[in-house]
Write an enzyme that holds these catalytic residues in place. Structure first.
Site, PDB file in Angstrom:
ATOM      1  N   ASP A  49       0.619  -0.929   0.097  1.00 10.19           N
ATOM      2  CA  ASP A  49      -0.257   0.115   0.057  1.00 10.19           C
ATOM      3  C   ASP A  49       0.805   0.789  -0.068  1.00 10.19           C
ATOM      4  O   ASP A  49       0.159   2.243  -0.319  1.00 10.19           O
ATOM      5  CB  ASP A  49      -0.716  -0.224   1.334  1.00 10.19           C
ATOM      6  CG  ASP A  49      -0.480   0.298   2.717  1.00 10.19           C
ATOM      7  OD1 ASP A  49       1.148  -0.210   2.562  1.00 10.19           O
ATOM      8  OD2 ASP A  49      -1.071   0.126   3.660  1.00 10.19           O
ATOM      9  N   SER A  50       2.344   0.750   0.497  1.00 10.67           N
ATOM     10  CA  SER A  50       3.112   2.353  -0.524  1.00 10.67           C
ATOM     11  C   SER A  50       2.675   3.339  -2.306  1.00 10.67           C
ATOM     12  O   SER A  50       3.220   4.106  -1.674  1.00 10.67           O
ATOM     13  CB  SER A  50       4.359   1.471   0.260  1.00 10.67           C
ATOM     14  OG  SER A  50       4.658   0.593  -1.368  1.00 10.67           O
ATOM     15  N   ASP A  88      -1.047  -6.267  -0.202  1.00  9.34           N
ATOM     16  CA  ASP A  88      -1.554  -5.966   0.979  1.00  9.34           C
ATOM     17  C   ASP A  88      -2.940  -5.303   0.984  1.00  9.34           C
ATOM     18  O   ASP A  88      -3.469  -5.344   0.069  1.00  9.34           O
ATOM     19  CB  ASP A  88      -0.595  -3.718   0.554  1.00  9.34           C
ATOM     20  CG  ASP A  88       0.233  -3.864   2.010  1.00  9.34           C
ATOM     21  OD1 ASP A  88       0.312  -5.146   3.233  1.00  9.34           O
ATOM     22  OD2 ASP A  88       1.230  -3.298   1.994  1.00  9.34           O
ATOM     23  N   LYS A 118      -1.650  -9.665   2.703  1.00 12.08           N
ATOM     24  CA  LYS A 118      -1.086  -8.984   4.016  1.00 12.08           C
ATOM     25  C   LYS A 118      -1.552  -8.468   4.402  1.00 12.08           C
ATOM     26  O   LYS A 118      -2.461  -7.249   3.863  1.00 12.08           O
ATOM     27  CB  LYS A 118       0.515  -8.110   3.623  1.00 12.08           C
ATOM     28  CG  LYS A 118       2.148  -8.201   4.291  1.00 12.08           C
ATOM     29  CD  LYS A 118       3.403  -7.529   4.670  1.00 12.08           C
ATOM     30  CE  LYS A 118       3.510  -5.859   4.018  1.00 12.08           C
ATOM     31  NZ  LYS A 118       2.961  -4.954   4.755  1.00 12.08           N
ATOM     32  N   GLU A 120      -1.683  -5.392   8.554  1.00  8.97           N
ATOM     33  CA  GLU A 120      -0.210  -5.224   9.753  1.00  8.97           C
ATOM     34  C   GLU A 120      -1.519  -5.376  10.870  1.00  8.97           C
ATOM     35  O   GLU A 120      -2.545  -5.090  11.181  1.00  8.97           O
ATOM     36  CB  GLU A 120      -0.532  -3.820   9.433  1.00  8.97           C
ATOM     37  CG  GLU A 120       0.370  -3.626   7.909  1.00  8.97           C
ATOM     38  CD  GLU A 120       0.381  -1.206   8.371  1.00  8.97           C
ATOM     39  OE1 GLU A 120      -0.392  -0.733   9.178  1.00  8.97           O
ATOM     40  OE2 GLU A 120       0.853  -1.447   6.886  1.00  8.97           O
ATOM     41  N   GLU A 186       8.916  -4.270  10.252  1.00 18.35           N
ATOM     42  CA  GLU A 186       9.136  -3.137   9.983  1.00 18.35           C
ATOM     43  C   GLU A 186       9.979  -2.102  11.256  1.00 18.35           C
ATOM     44  O   GLU A 186       9.043  -1.897  12.234  1.00 18.35           O
ATOM     45  CB  GLU A 186       8.459  -2.775   9.262  1.00 18.35           C
ATOM     46  CG  GLU A 186       8.663  -1.222   9.001  1.00 18.35           C
ATOM     47  CD  GLU A 186       7.801  -0.447   7.805  1.00 18.35           C
ATOM     48  OE1 GLU A 186       6.686  -1.103   7.172  1.00 18.35           O
ATOM     49  OE2 GLU A 186       7.999   1.240   7.628  1.00 18.35           O
TER      50      GLU A 186
HETATM   51  O1  KIV Z   1       3.829  -1.271   2.136  1.00 22.89           O
HETATM   52  C1  KIV Z   1       4.839  -1.333   1.659  1.00 22.89           C
HETATM   53  O2  KIV Z   1       5.357  -1.057   1.095  1.00 22.89           O
HETATM   54  C2  KIV Z   1       4.727  -2.771   2.468  1.00 22.89           C
HETATM   55  C3  KIV Z   1       6.413  -2.760   2.973  1.00 22.89           C
HETATM   56  C4  KIV Z   1       7.438  -1.425   3.027  1.00 22.89           C
HETATM   57  C5  KIV Z   1       7.172  -4.155   3.420  1.00 22.89           C
HETATM   58  O3  KIV Z   1       4.702  -3.314   3.541  1.00 22.89           O
END
Ligand code: KIV
Length: 274
Positions: A49-50, A88, A118, A120, A186
């Site tokens: 989600d970055s 994500d 993934k 959090e 992280e």
């Molecule tokens: O969204 C992302 O890029 C991440 C990584 C930093 C692990 O969750």
């Protein structure tokens, strides 16, 4: 893994089985060409989600939607044949209840072809992780600095220093026991990351953690020097493509203004060649 050896995409169980072995290699990707560049070199690719900050200019990951993750997930899937794809779950798509999490995780997997999702969170998300895993959704967990909780964490700080280390250890144990097949650590102090790696039975994937983790991940635009708004301490720029790109664009602008571009080889004759 050698960069040239052909392989099938690993499954979550293959990733889990790499615990304690050769380090797992991972990067984020958001587009087909980037995915193609890393396919032969990475064990898994994360549609992170970055993407919101890196490609869409958002100030944090909080504004990322399911639709954005699906669109970028579909693009990345077109570029991968050998690496597993993890997508994500965006902020707000899994926290309300286990059922909501299942609906959204299933949609992400169905519409992108991802091998896993993934999410959090540690102890507080363990029940949701177990619910998803029991229903056929492989989950990678993400603990330590969890950017979706930036407003409650109070900034992008190192997590788990001092007494907070025990809580982070509890998070790691909880997600492993819930059935996550790997966990991202992280911005966690090196010694704590090493202790967690030794303690839990699933691979730890470090980002700002320790070379002793079972694998590493970086945001691809950070390591290529394409994202230059800021650079976290844990980022190593393996290239400076942002600078090179800007120099190329400046050269193009100069060449256009000087009528040097297009040159003879870039234009078409009035008569077709015989
Ligand atoms: O969204 C992302 O890029 C991440 C990584 C930093 C692990 O969750």
């Amino acid at each position: 893994m050698s960069a040239t050896a052909k392989k099938r995409a690993p499954l979550p169980d293959d990733i889990r089985a790499r615990k304690g072995g050769e380090p797992l290699v991972s990067l984020t990707a958001y587009t087909t060409p980037m995915a193609q560049m890393m396919d032969a070199h990475c064990d898994f690719v994360l549609v992170g989600d970055s993407v919101g900050m890196v490609l869409h200019g958002l100030p944090s990951t909080l504004g990322v939607t399911m639709e954005m993750m699906i669109l970028h997930g579909q693009a990345v899937a077109r570029g991968l044949t050998q690496a597993m794809m993890v997508v994500d779950m965006p902020f707000g798509s899994y926290e309300a209840s286990r059922e909501v999490a299942f609906e959204n995780a299933a949609r992400l997997m169905r519409e992108t072809g991802a091998g896993a999702v993934k999410l959090e969170g540690g102890v507080g998300m363990a029940e949701t992780i177990a619910f998803l895993v029991q229903r056929g959704i492989p989950v990678m967990a993400h603990i330590g600095l969890t950017p979706q909780s930036i407003n409650t964490l109070g900034g992008y700080k190192v997590q788990g220093r001092g007494a907070a280390g025990e809580a982070l250890m509890a998070d790691a144990r909880a997600v492993a026991e819930a059935g996550a097949f790997a966990v991202v650590l992280e911005k966690v102090p090196q010694g704590l990351a090493d202790r967690i790696t030794a303690d839990i039975a699933i691979p730890t994937i470090g980002i700002g953690a320790s070379a002793g983790c079972d694998g590493q991940i970086l945001v691809v635009d950070d390591m290529l020097g394409l994202f230059t708004a800021f650079k976290a301490k844990f980022v190593k720029r393996f290239a400076n493509l942002g600078e090179q790109g800007e120099a190329a664009i400046a050269d193009y602008a100069r060449a256009v203004r000087a009528r040097e571009f297009p040159a003879a080889e870039h234009v078409f004759a009035d008569e077709a060649p015989k």
